[in-house]
Scaffold this motif. Structure first.
Motif, mmCIF file in Angstrom:
data_model
loop_
_atom_site.group_PDB
_atom_site.id
_atom_site.type_symbol
_atom_site.label_atom_id
_atom_site.label_comp_id
_atom_site.label_asym_id
_atom_site.label_seq_id
_atom_site.Cartn_x
_atom_site.Cartn_y
_atom_site.Cartn_z
ATOM 1 N N ALA A 96 43.322 -44.956 112.542
ATOM 2 C CA ALA A 96 41.966 -44.536 112.873
ATOM 3 C C ALA A 96 41.502 -45.299 114.107
ATOM 4 C CB ALA A 96 41.023 -44.800 111.697
ATOM 5 N N GLN B 144 34.882 -43.391 109.371
ATOM 6 C CA GLN B 144 36.273 -43.832 109.170
ATOM 7 C C GLN B 144 36.324 -45.181 108.460
ATOM 8 O OE1 GLN B 144 39.120 -42.839 112.522
ATOM 9 N NE2 GLN B 144 37.233 -42.228 113.502
ATOM 10 N N TRP C 104 44.157 -43.032 117.514
ATOM 11 C CA TRP C 104 44.926 -44.223 117.164
ATOM 12 C C TRP C 104 46.222 -44.286 117.963
ATOM 13 C CZ3 TRP C 104 49.587 -45.426 114.593
ATOM 14 C CH2 TRP C 104 49.693 -46.760 114.186
ATOM 15 N N GLY D 210 40.078 -40.613 114.986
ATOM 16 C CA GLY D 210 41.099 -40.410 113.961
ATOM 17 C C GLY D 210 42.496 -40.736 114.452
#
Lengths: 440, 440
Positions: A365, A231, A381, A377
């Motif tokens: 993220a 990420q 979040w 992801g």
């Protein structure tokens, strides 16, 4: 100093609990003693409790300092058995049961030391000037000024190599703070700033995240460490694991043997316990943490407790991590032992309940590890966002922080992009006139 | 330094307008040149435009610094002919048409100087350390720390005389800033803090407002000055008019010949133009303001303009006041004259349009003077609130500021009560132990 409210002399005869530090450990201990037959003096060198998990947002201009801090005396205004003093601890005399403060002294019946941790540079104290760490609001505002001033200097700079050095950012340490800082800096360079500069192409900014160990977020399961790396790379961060920084100076760092020119180096690698621990005259571990008994009291001093990042506590062969939930649990536990002692009962041993682990990486993220639940992801979040808003103290702060986030989310803007105080050294060194002489 | 965007070399041939200062004068001039065939370099030593009329709210912990400031390059991001530099002006060479900056130099075709004003202590520069003024965000954050630290020191203090000195606040200067500061301090002492202290009775705090002239808000009609005095007194402020402060030191002030012990003295009395004006080699008035021609250009230098608080402009025998609307009008006018010059037309003389005058006093109290309209009290306060929100730059800021105000209004709380940085000198001098020795 008389710690009792002047209108209630009865309380003068109650045992006096002195709490040093108004972070998660000290504040939770104080609250847990609200109905106990004691009077409490809470001492902190600042006037506020700080919600440290969001400190990186102040450092990266997403939130204002007052958004994540609240005055301790405001938080405790209704707890009549607690008095708050803004003062600095000079020394602790456990034999005399007395704390010396800059502004006087306090005798105690029970002492709870919760002064937390600070940065450690592993014997390289000269790095501190070039690579500031992030523990206090002052640190966060200093980093904010440094980061914003670097982009300003890049805009002034004519020399391409110098400009590159201003647009290189190095974050040292791959724990939660390092990951958060690197991810947010990448977001700023890619999304927030580009249209506002005329000379510097801030999309050229390089964010380097350096971790000496083999992987990021070492306290997380391995697959989440790998997700974190992916990420971050998607956000444009260059991740270096297994590489150590061996030198830091004004010009940049030496990383894996080669020099990387950078005018902005941030330190998120080492933490050491507050130096106060050493004064208790007891064994400390390598990081300066105090070895405590099972009930968190000092061996030989059942009236003194150490909680939070300053305490070295092991459980099932693993150290209890230096995170906010652990500090809160320790604070509340020590308060319980004080109640037990007052009744003549023995203190129970402390057990850390690990509810899980979560870290944010950047825009939409994050990684979450709660028992068997693993998320990464966007979903992680949202989980992170709700959890942090839930734990933020003060109803007003939650509304304001949520408003700021919603605003940042839709506009990519960060509202606190204000440089206050002198820009850090080096800001005035950019040469406006190139080799060709005067320009207009 | 080449001020043109590198991707648009066409603009290199356009006349270069250098604007010094990103306050109301400089920013309004820059905006007024958005469609002119020029390239503009706006230089400010900070990275932000500051909404100065609300600065006292930052100084009194009602708003955060980022609430009333926005990055200049963010404000101007869509104005492609403008480049923003954060830099400090070292000197101006009007003969060579060149400005020397800390980070290089800029040659200009037109220069607009809008560097504003700073505090003046009427020859008593030693007063500055004891009586800070309020012009920048740094000033406001410093005053916020001082005021909040004074209440903290009072809570630590045992000696009643010392405690009184910590709870005495002296505001010097009865103009709008002095009135706003005094009114808000009274509100804090009376409504915000009382329940949060255990030793100091902060309702004992005394707020003194000192004006050497015969009345407050001298630019207002006399009856509104009297209303202001009445409203301040109702809030608990002790108003001294016709009394001059003759000494200021660490222990307090000498007022009308007698000593008043106070650890917190704020300066809202004197303003002097930025010292840059003197460098233009022209006549300045007593306050250092530059005498300009009718079109705001420098006599003998039709390519140089001075606007805002730095310019000395008279109209109908009266000086144009140093207020935000005057600076905006001057900035826009000078931009118009530059457009005229480019077309070979003569510049028109500047005319100040006085739309009115308003000042806030405290919670739900203000005075307003607009032409024949005179208001005071609650209605004036609403008028003031709407006017200030309307002029505040940035949609987001308006929402946040309104939210903060609504919150303060209902709860009496001020959300930015955070002391950042070292508390000012004297904070550690309080003696915890009274004459009786150790206490617990």
């Amino acid at each position: 100093m008389d710690s009792a409210p002047t209108h209630d002399h009865e309380k003068n005869r109650l045992p006096h609990v002195v709490v040093l530090g108004g972070g998660f450990g000290g504040l939770w201990a104080t609250r847990a003693l609200a109905t106990a037959p004691v009077r409490i003096s809470l001492v902190d060198r600042t006037n506020h409790h700080l919600f440290q998990p969001l400190l990186y947002q102040v450092a990266t201009a997403g939130l204002s300092a007052p958004d994540i801090a609240a005055p301790l005396r405001h938080i405790l205004r209704r707890q009549r058995n607690a008095t708050v003093y803004m003062d600095e601890v000079r020394s602790i005399d456990v034999a005399a049961r007395r704390v010396a403060l800059a502004g006087g002294g306090l005798d105690y019946d029970f002492l709870l030391v919760a002064t937390g941790a600070t940065h450690a540079y592993f014997g390289h104290d000269d790095w501190a000037a070039h690579a500031p760490g992030l523990k206090t609001l002052e640190d966060a505002l200093g980093i904010r000024s440094r980061v914003l001033s670097a982009f300003e200097a890049a805009e002034r700079e004519n020399d391409p190599l110098q400009r590159e050095a201003w647009l290189n950012f190095v974050v040292i340490g791959g724990g939660p703070t390092g990951v958060e800082l690197a991810g947010t800096l990448a977001e700023i360079a890619r999304h927030t700033l580009p249209r506002e500069f005329r000379h510097a192409d801030v999309r050229d900014a390089r964010i380097h995240l350096v971790e000496a160990g083999p992987r990021l977020l070492a306290s997380m399961p391995e697959d989440l460490s790998e997700k974190t790396r992916q990420q971050l790379q998607r956000l444009g961060v260059q991740v270096h694991t297994g590489d150590a920084v061996t030198a830091i100076d004004e010009e940049g760092v030496v990383l894996a043997g080669s020099r990387l020119a950078s005018r902005t180096v941030l330190w998120a690698a080492g933490v050491a316990a507050s130096p106060l621990g050493g004064q208790l005259g007891l064994a400390t571990d390598r990081a300066g943490r105090v070895q405590v008994a099972a009930d968190l009291s000092l061996p030989g001093h059942p009236e003194v407790f150490v909680v939070g990042d300053l305490a070295s506590v092991s459980q099932d062969g693993k150290p209890v991590p230096g995170v906010a939930p652990a500090a809160k649990q320790m604070g509340a536990h020590a308060a319980g032992v004080i109640r037990d002692r007052l009744r003549g009962a023995p203190g129970k041993p402390f057990r850390y309940r690990d509810y899980g682990n979560l870290a944010t990486i950047g825009r939409m993220a994050a990684v979450v590890h709660f028992g068997r639940l693993k998320l990464s992801g966007l979903l992680a979040w949202w989980f992170w966002l709700v959890a942090h808003l839930f734990f933020l103290i003060g109803f007003r702060n939650r509304i304001i922080v949520l408003t700021n986030w919603a605003w940042s989310y839709w506009t990519y803007q960060r509202h606190a992009r204000i440089i206050v105080g002198k820009p850090p050294a080096g800001g005035g060194n950019a040469k406006k006139n190139g080799p060709g002489g005067a320009v207009s």
